[in-house]
Design an enzyme around this catalytic site. Structure first.
Site, PDB file in Angstrom:
ATOM      1  N   ARG A   1       0.827  -1.202   0.000  1.00 36.61           N
ATOM      2  CA  ARG A   1       0.000   0.000   0.000  1.00 36.61           C
ATOM      3  C   ARG A   1       0.863   1.255   0.000  1.00 36.61           C
ATOM      4  O   ARG A   1       0.573   2.237  -0.676  1.00 36.61           O
ATOM      5  CB  ARG A   1      -0.912   0.013   1.236  1.00 36.61           C
TER       6      ARG A   1
ATOM      7  N   GLY B   1      -9.807   7.056   8.381  1.00 30.86           N
ATOM      8  CA  GLY B   1      -8.643   6.248   8.056  1.00 30.86           C
ATOM      9  C   GLY B   1      -8.462   6.114   6.559  1.00 30.86           C
ATOM     10  O   GLY B   1      -8.952   6.948   5.790  1.00 30.86           O
ATOM     11  N   CYS B   2      -7.730   5.093   6.140  1.00 30.87           N
ATOM     12  CA  CYS B   2      -7.422   4.881   4.727  1.00 30.87           C
ATOM     13  C   CYS B   2      -8.666   5.021   3.870  1.00 30.87           C
ATOM     14  O   CYS B   2      -9.641   4.289   4.042  1.00 30.87           O
ATOM     15  CB  CYS B   2      -6.803   3.503   4.526  1.00 30.87           C
ATOM     16  N   PHE B   3      -8.648   5.962   2.936  1.00 31.83           N
ATOM     17  CA  PHE B   3      -9.878   6.283   2.207  1.00 31.83           C
ATOM     18  C   PHE B   3     -10.306   5.219   1.212  1.00 31.83           C
ATOM     19  O   PHE B   3     -11.452   5.195   0.794  1.00 31.83           O
ATOM     20  CB  PHE B   3      -9.810   7.657   1.552  1.00 31.83           C
ATOM     21  N   TRP B   4      -9.408   4.306   0.834  1.00 30.34           N
ATOM     22  CA  TRP B   4      -9.804   3.254  -0.105  1.00 30.34           C
ATOM     23  C   TRP B   4     -10.971   2.425   0.441  1.00 30.34           C
ATOM     24  O   TRP B   4     -11.966   2.206  -0.234  1.00 30.34           O
ATOM     25  CB  TRP B   4      -8.629   2.311  -0.373  1.00 30.34           C
TER      26      TRP B   4
END
Length: 216
Positions: A12, A53-56
């Site tokens: 990532r 958090g992680c936008f994915w």
């Protein structure tokens, strides 16, 4: 000879940061710009801006659960910081003040802002400051960026209820006015749709809670 495969978390970090592309960065002026095709967002649509958090994974979960229920679009990008036109690389440094965020356009006659926020508190861990799972830094903070006074009222009401009834008084989510929005590079948009085996933060899953009792 065996082939070495990077762990998902390491992949990532390396995959986006080694890309030389810097596509789709533009500001949201509230008039259909910012990478959001105006023709696809009907008049009367409302916006919700959230960081979890992680936008994915956040974008992917909202599309999955609300895509056929009145969600017009979900963009990933950056807000809450000071740098103009930030890149993913810059935001990952943790020095720009931005949070990885999602910008949702929805039909308020089919989805309520309250529903989107209750889902928000079920899909991530709002009790860890500047962190979601292994992802650490201020860019991974939990935040609600409200667009008007009614959204602020609802955000504070839902947050207070979730804090008391679901998280034992440990919620650290910020509730602040929405600022300038910047779309992330194109390769981040619908990332998990295009990369089904891509990294997903382990804190991103739907928690099983009893219905919130608002007003308590």
């Amino acid at each position: 000879m065996s082939t070495f495969t990077l762990p998902a978390f390491a992949a990532r970090l390396i995959r986006p940061l080694t890309s030389s592309a810097r596509l789709g960065i533009s500001a949201d002026t509230g008039t259909g710009t910012g990478g959001n095709p105006a023709a696809s967002i009907p008049e009367g649509a409302q916006k919700a801006t959230l960081a979890a958090g992680c936008f994915w994974g956040v974008e992917h979960m909202y599309r999955k659960h609300f895509g056929s229920k009145g969600l017009y679009d979900a963009r990933v990008g950056f807000t809450g910081g000071d740098l103009t036109s930030p890149s993913y690389r810059a935001v990952c440094s943790g020095q720009t003040g931005h949070a990885e965020s999602v910008l949702l356009f929805f039909d308020p006659t089919r989805i309520t802002y309250r529903q989107l926020l209750e889902f928000f508190y079920r899909l991530h861990d709002p009790t860890t400051a500047n962190q979601q799972g292994p992802d650490m830094g201020p860019q991974y903070r939990s935040a609600i960026y409200y667009h008007d006074e009614e959204q602020e009222r609802i955000a504070r009401e839902v947050t207070a209820a979730a804090d008391k009834q679901w998280y034992g008084g440990k919620v650290v989510t910020e509730i602040i006015p929405a600022g300038r929005w910047w779309d992330a590079e194109d390769y981040h948009q619908q990332y998990l749709h295009h990369n089904p085996n891509g990294y997903e933060c382990p804190t991103h899953f739907l928690r099983t809670f009893p219905p919130l009792q608002l007003g308590e």
